[in-house]
Design a protein around this motif. Structure first.
Motif, short mmCIF file in Angstrom:
data_model
loop_
_atom_site.label_atom_id
_atom_site.label_comp_id
_atom_site.label_asym_id
_atom_site.label_seq_id
_atom_site.Cartn_x
_atom_site.Cartn_y
_atom_site.Cartn_z
N ALA A 37 47.33 42.36 40.14
CA ALA A 37 46.91 42.99 41.40
C ALA A 37 45.41 43.21 41.36
CB ALA A 37 47.63 44.33 41.60
N ARG A 117 42.88 35.71 36.77
CA ARG A 117 44.07 35.64 35.93
C ARG A 117 43.75 36.27 34.58
NH1 ARG A 117 44.18 29.05 34.95
NH2 ARG A 117 42.33 28.95 33.62
N GLY A 128 45.98 35.54 40.87
CA GLY A 128 45.85 36.37 42.06
C GLY A 128 44.63 35.99 42.85
N THR A 130 41.67 37.55 45.47
CA THR A 130 41.07 38.79 45.93
C THR A 130 39.81 38.44 46.72
OG1 THR A 130 40.42 41.02 45.23
CG2 THR A 130 39.63 39.19 43.86
N GLN A 222 55.34 41.35 44.05
CA GLN A 222 54.31 40.64 43.30
C GLN A 222 53.53 39.67 44.19
OE1 GLN A 222 55.47 38.90 39.58
NE2 GLN A 222 56.48 40.76 38.83
N HIS A 225 50.95 41.69 46.19
CA HIS A 225 49.82 42.12 45.37
C HIS A 225 48.90 40.95 45.04
CE1 HIS A 225 50.07 46.35 44.52
NE2 HIS A 225 51.35 46.28 44.22
N ALA A 226 49.45 39.76 44.89
CA ALA A 226 48.65 38.62 44.45
C ALA A 226 47.84 37.99 45.57
CB ALA A 226 49.56 37.55 43.83
#
Length: 501
Positions: A37, A117, A128, A130, A222, A225-226
């Motif tokens: 996350a 990662r 993930g 962001t 999951q 969050h990713a």
């Protein structure tokens, strides 16, 4: 800029293994069962999170990890195959923090998408996505933001989180009740529970850690969050139903120790900065400022013993939802704001809401109706900002309301707009409305929208308007429901109030 679809997320989880070489021999169990996350983005950074737990439901709450620190390596790249590396490093996952990792990045470019990662114990995590927020003076960078609340694991499947991920927001706000504290079978949905939680009601650090871990093993959560950075704030069930400040809902021994354990487990399992208070601000350039409020830790006790009732005590001027320090922090933020949209991310119903049609009024005393003087002060503070918006969770249904200058006069000036997201699962499948809906709306004419399906809310901020789509699922008592837009509204710049689209 790369587009992270469900397929590329899976591919990115195994791409670039040579850069993060993983031996195939003597590999222990996968420690990344709880996913990854990110959260609390800034123009030059973000928090990256994971927690090592090869046995996530271990009764001691430690996830099957040894009692020693483990080195965790991390990478950040500009592409999902990690061919354009931006930053990398390592940190220690320590047993005293349940082997959680919080990497507080800085030095990134404003308004950019990144991929990250982790590697530990000879295993590679999934990837993930962001992003950083725009430069502080940027106005023309739009924002797609989803917000959600109330995910009761037993009441349904977390399909809404997966559908939220498929909408690919830039930012996710979670407004509380991320977990529920009850042991299995205590909190039952109207149609019955479809899943079970492990362990007794959470009262110990081990119990809260285990409950957080069980939630995090859910693949739909999951995915959410990713896909984007989150900003989280708690409500009551992360600790104990309807707690207020230092007081539990019902008398119980050692509540302060229980509260401290829950707070520690919450930090360990969320992408939060170590130094931040829970109430804090997140800016999206000069387009939007999110003022995240803690409506649990500093409030006075609920009036008249809580519940739904007629209660003169709720009008007492000294009653506070926010506490003096948080209230002043909020008003300082209003007075200094240069944002086009000022958004309160908070938990409980803000607008007045009379649940009993007719001359007798009954209000929910756990909500802002139980803290009228504090609400009046916040409403007065809206005069310092250009476009005030209130975001709410808690009540397990979607609502759209107009915040009035005078609640006893429906024709009085509209000062702000409240958007209430439904629950992810709490309450089971739900319905389009209640039998009482039409009479409730007549009693509360400032409420312009209601829907009782499970889901989340998707918003789109631009300089000229805020668009809202209330997203609802047909069912949550079995997996795989499609999602539908149940209602769409716009709030125009400098024109508070809801306009149906």
């Amino acid at each position: 800029m790369s587009t992270l679809t469900r397929r590329t997320l899976l591919l990115a989880g195994v791409a670039g293994v040579t850069a993060f070489s993983v031996s195939a021999s003597a590999r222990p169990s996968d420690p990344f069962t709880l996913g990854v996350a990110s959260g609390d983005p800034t123009p030059d950074g973000v928090v990256l999170w994971t927690r090592l737990a090869p046995e996530p439901l271990a009764e001691d709450g430690l996830g099957g990890m040894p009692g020693r620190a483990i080195e965790v390596f991390w990478q950040v790249a500009a592409d999902d195959r990690f061919t354009r590396m931006v930053q990398h490093g390592s940190t220690l996952a320590r047993p005293e923090e349940a082997h959680s990792v919080h990497v507080e990045l800085s030095g990134l470019e404003p308004g950019h998408e990144y991929f990250y990662r982790f590697k530990a114990l000879n295993h590679l995590s999934r990837t993930g996505r962001t992003r950083t927020t725009p430069q502080p003076n940027a106005l023309q960078v739009p924002l797609t933001m989803a917000f959600a609340s109330c995910a009761q694991y037993e009441h349904g499947y977390f399909t809404a989180y997966r559908r939220l991920a498929e909408d690919e927001p830039d930012l996710v706000l979670h407004l509380g009740d991320y977990t529920y504290e009850y042991e299995s079978g205590i909190h039952v949905a109207p149609s019955g529970n479809v899943r079970q939680v492990e362990g007794p009601t959470t009262v110990t650090l081990a119990g809260y850690r285990r409950r957080q871990a069980q939630y995090k093993t859910d693949p739909d959560l999951q995915e959410a969050h990713a896909v984007a950075p989150w900003a989280v704030i708690w409500d009551d069930h992360e600790i104990d139903n309807s707690w207020a400040g230092l007081l539990p809902d019902k008398p119980q021994p050692n509540f302060l120790a229980r509260r401290a354990a829950a707070i520690q487990a919450y930090y360990e399992n969320m992408p939060l900065r170590r130094s931040s208070r829970l109430y804090r601000r997140i800016g999206w350039g000069s387009l939007a400022t999110f003022h995240l409020l803690d409506t649990r830790q500093y409030r006075t006790d609920q009036a008249c013993g809580d519940g739904l009732q007629l209660c003169p005590e709720r009008l007492e001027p000294e009653r506070t939802m926010l506490g003096a320090a948080q209230e002043e922090w909020l008003f300082d933020g209003f007075r200094g704001s240069q944002a086009r949209w000022d958004v309160l991310g908070q938990q409980v119903f803000f607008s007045q809401y009379d649940y009993i049609p007719g001359e007798v009024d009954k209000f929910l005393l756990d909500a802002w109706d139980g803290y009228v003087a504090d609400r009046d002060r916040v409403v007065a503070g809206f005069s310092d900002v250009r476009n005030p918006i209130v975001l709410t969770g808690d009540v397990h249904a979607a609502w759209g309301a107009e915040v009035k200058q005078r609640w006893d006069d429906p024709s009085s000036k509209t000062l702000a707009t409240e958007l209430v997201t439904t629950s992810i699962t709490a309450g089971g499948d739900g319905s389009e409305e209640y039998t009482e809906t039409s009479s409730w709306l007549r009693e509360n004419p400032h409420v312009k929208y209601f829907n009782n399906r499970r889901g989340y809310t998707l918003t789109r901020f631009t300089p000229d308007e805020l668009r809202t789509d209330f997203r609802g699922l047909d069912y949550v008592t079995r997996p795989g429901s499609p999602v539908r837009t149940k209602g769409s509204f716009a709030v125009e710049d400098r024109v508070p109030g809801l306009h149906r689209l």
